[in-house]
Design a protein around this motif. Structure first.
Motif, PDB file in Angstrom:
ATOM      1  N   ILE A  88       5.971   1.405  -9.922  1.00 18.60           N
ATOM      2  CA  ILE A  88       6.955   0.580  -9.226  1.00 18.60           C
ATOM      3  C   ILE A  88       7.342   1.280  -7.932  1.00 18.60           C
ATOM      4  N   ASN A  89       7.469   0.512  -6.869  1.00 15.18           N
ATOM      5  CA  ASN A  89       7.787   1.145  -5.594  1.00 15.18           C
ATOM      6  C   ASN A  89       9.279   1.443  -5.497  1.00 15.18           C
ATOM      7  N   TRP A  90       9.682   2.015  -4.375  1.00 13.30           N
ATOM      8  CA  TRP A  90      11.038   2.532  -4.251  1.00 13.30           C
ATOM      9  C   TRP A  90      12.105   1.461  -4.418  1.00 13.30           C
ATOM     10  N   SER A  91      11.814   0.231  -3.989  1.00 15.98           N
ATOM     11  CA  SER A  91      12.818  -0.829  -4.033  1.00 15.98           C
ATOM     12  C   SER A  91      12.789  -1.598  -5.342  1.00 15.98           C
ATOM     13  N   GLY A  92      11.706  -1.455  -6.085  1.00 12.17           N
ATOM     14  CA  GLY A  92      11.559  -2.235  -7.305  1.00 12.17           C
ATOM     15  C   GLY A  92      10.907  -3.583  -7.082  1.00 12.17           C
ATOM     16  N   ARG A  93      10.607  -3.916  -5.844  1.00  7.30           N
ATOM     17  CA  ARG A  93      10.065  -5.246  -5.542  1.00  7.30           C
ATOM     18  C   ARG A  93       8.559  -5.326  -5.762  1.00  7.30           C
ATOM     19  N   SER A  94       7.914  -4.186  -5.845  1.00  5.67           N
ATOM     20  CA  SER A  94       6.465  -4.174  -6.013  1.00  5.67           C
ATOM     21  C   SER A  94       6.101  -3.363  -7.251  1.00  5.67           C
ATOM     22  N   THR A  95       5.309  -3.957  -8.119  1.00  7.00           N
ATOM     23  CA  THR A  95       4.872  -3.287  -9.337  1.00  7.00           C
ATOM     24  C   THR A  95       3.368  -3.475  -9.521  1.00  7.00           C
ATOM     25  N   TYR A  96       2.806  -2.624 -10.374  1.00  8.46           N
ATOM     26  CA  TYR A  96       1.372  -2.731 -10.668  1.00  8.46           C
ATOM     27  C   TYR A  96       1.150  -2.236 -12.083  1.00  8.46           C
ATOM     28  N   TYR A  97       0.239  -2.906 -12.804  1.00  9.29           N
ATOM     29  CA  TYR A  97       0.001  -2.580 -14.206  1.00  9.29           C
ATOM     30  C   TYR A  97      -1.479  -2.384 -14.486  1.00  9.29           C
ATOM     31  N   ALA A  98      -1.754  -1.532 -15.455  1.00 11.33           N
ATOM     32  CA  ALA A  98      -3.110  -1.452 -15.985  1.00 11.33           C
ATOM     33  C   ALA A  98      -3.418  -2.751 -16.715  1.00 11.33           C
ATOM     34  N   ASP A  99      -4.655  -3.167 -16.692  1.00 13.91           N
ATOM     35  CA  ASP A  99      -5.036  -4.414 -17.346  1.00 13.91           C
ATOM     36  C   ASP A  99      -4.696  -4.395 -18.831  1.00 13.91           C
ATOM     37  N   SER A 100      -4.766  -3.241 -19.441  1.00 17.55           N
ATOM     38  CA  SER A 100      -4.550  -3.148 -20.881  1.00 17.55           C
ATOM     39  C   SER A 100      -3.112  -3.430 -21.304  1.00 17.55           C
ATOM     40  N   ASP A 140       5.856  11.021  -3.880  1.00 17.35           N
ATOM     41  CA  ASP A 140       6.616  11.044  -2.634  1.00 17.35           C
ATOM     42  C   ASP A 140       6.004  10.058  -1.633  1.00 17.35           C
ATOM     43  N   THR A 141       6.115   8.798  -1.964  1.00 22.19           N
ATOM     44  CA  THR A 141       5.598   7.729  -1.121  1.00 22.19           C
ATOM     45  C   THR A 141       6.374   6.463  -1.438  1.00 22.19           C
ATOM     46  N   ARG A 142       6.341   5.520  -0.503  1.00 20.70           N
ATOM     47  CA  ARG A 142       7.019   4.248  -0.760  1.00 20.70           C
ATOM     48  C   ARG A 142       6.043   3.157  -1.190  1.00 20.70           C
ATOM     49  N   MET A 143       4.768   3.526  -1.298  1.00 25.90           N
ATOM     50  CA  MET A 143       3.759   2.559  -1.710  1.00 25.90           C
ATOM     51  C   MET A 143       3.529   2.650  -3.215  1.00 25.90           C
ATOM     52  N   VAL A 144       3.146   1.534  -3.826  1.00 21.95           N
ATOM     53  CA  VAL A 144       2.759   1.558  -5.234  1.00 21.95           C
ATOM     54  C   VAL A 144       1.378   2.186  -5.329  1.00 21.95           C
ATOM     55  N   PHE A 169      16.379   9.741  -5.584  1.00 20.83           N
ATOM     56  CA  PHE A 169      15.472   8.988  -6.442  1.00 20.83           C
ATOM     57  C   PHE A 169      14.839   7.814  -5.705  1.00 20.83           C
ATOM     58  N   SER A 170      15.612   7.150  -4.875  1.00 20.89           N
ATOM     59  CA  SER A 170      15.120   5.946  -4.217  1.00 20.89           C
ATOM     60  C   SER A 170      13.991   6.217  -3.229  1.00 20.89           C
ATOM     61  N   ALA A 171      13.713   7.469  -2.919  1.00 22.92           N
ATOM     62  CA  ALA A 171      12.631   7.785  -1.985  1.00 22.92           C
ATOM     63  C   ALA A 171      11.268   7.784  -2.660  1.00 22.92           C
ATOM     64  N   TYR A 172      11.236   7.680  -3.984  1.00 27.46           N
ATOM     65  CA  TYR A 172      10.005   7.881  -4.732  1.00 27.46           C
ATOM     66  C   TYR A 172       9.450   6.588  -5.331  1.00 27.46           C
ATOM     67  N   THR A 173       8.128   6.492  -5.325  1.00 29.76           N
ATOM     68  CA  THR A 173       7.453   5.554  -6.203  1.00 29.76           C
ATOM     69  C   THR A 173       7.391   6.204  -7.578  1.00 29.76           C
ATOM     70  N   MET A 174       7.637   5.419  -8.620  1.00 32.05           N
ATOM     71  CA  MET A 174       7.643   5.937  -9.984  1.00 32.05           C
ATOM     72  C   MET A 174       6.512   5.317 -10.789  1.00 32.05           C
ATOM     73  N   GLY A 175       5.954   6.128 -11.656  1.00 32.82           N
ATOM     74  CA  GLY A 175       4.854   5.628 -12.474  1.00 32.82           C
ATOM     75  C   GLY A 175       4.979   6.084 -13.916  1.00 32.82           C
ATOM     76  N   TRP A 176       4.321   5.345 -14.786  1.00 36.01           N
ATOM     77  CA  TRP A 176       4.162   5.735 -16.187  1.00 36.01           C
ATOM     78  C   TRP A 176       2.674   5.920 -16.468  1.00 36.01           C
ATOM     79  N   PHE A 177       2.374   7.003 -17.142  1.00 34.48           N
ATOM     80  CA  PHE A 177       1.023   7.301 -17.578  1.00 34.48           C
ATOM     81  C   PHE A 177       1.067   7.572 -19.077  1.00 34.48           C
ATOM     82  N   ARG A 178      -0.088   7.574 -19.717  1.00 33.76           N
ATOM     83  CA  ARG A 178      -0.128   7.900 -21.143  1.00 33.76           C
ATOM     84  C   ARG A 178      -1.413   8.653 -21.476  1.00 33.76           C
TER      85      ARG A 178
END
Length: 124
Positions: free
Chosen positions: A51-63, A100-104, A29-38
């Protein structure tokens, strides 16, 4: 690929909160960037948070910025989406995805594993 199962959706009144969970199995699991979509009825699927693999980097939609929080627990192979101050416009099927990336990243096409989705309905 990794197998993903979402849970935690439901019906909530406007202003309320829900926490979605996404349990992963398969590859580390730790090898993956995870995302939520709707995806709302009649609309295309859209990015919510990542959220990136470590949890230190996140990004959100403006909404959802300032209302939703994405987090992960690599020891439990689980990613979460805490949703506060919910609005009727947040009504949608919410999908968890793994890239399958470590980038957000926010691009849907870069995510190669998807859950089945969980329904979130916000009443006014």
């Amino acid at each position: 690929q990794v197998h993903l199962v979402e849970s935690g959706g439901g019906l909530v009144q406007a202003g309320g909160s829900l926490r979605l969970s996404c349990a992963a199995s398969g590859r580390p699991f730790s090898a993956y960037t995870m995302g939520w979509f709707r995806q709302a009825p009649g609309k295309e699927r859209e990015f919510v948070a990542a959220i990136n693999w470590s949890g230190r980097s996140t990004y959100y939609a403006d909404s959802v910025k300032g209302r939703f929080t994405i987090s992960r627990d690599n020891a439990k192979n689980t990613v979460y989406l805490q949703m506060n101050s919910l609005e009727p416009e947040d009504t949608a099927v919410y999908y968890c995805a793994a890239a399958d990336t470590r980038m957000v990243i926010t691009t849907e096409g870069r995510y190669n594993s998807w859950g089945q989705g969980t329904q979130v309905t916000v009443s006014s």
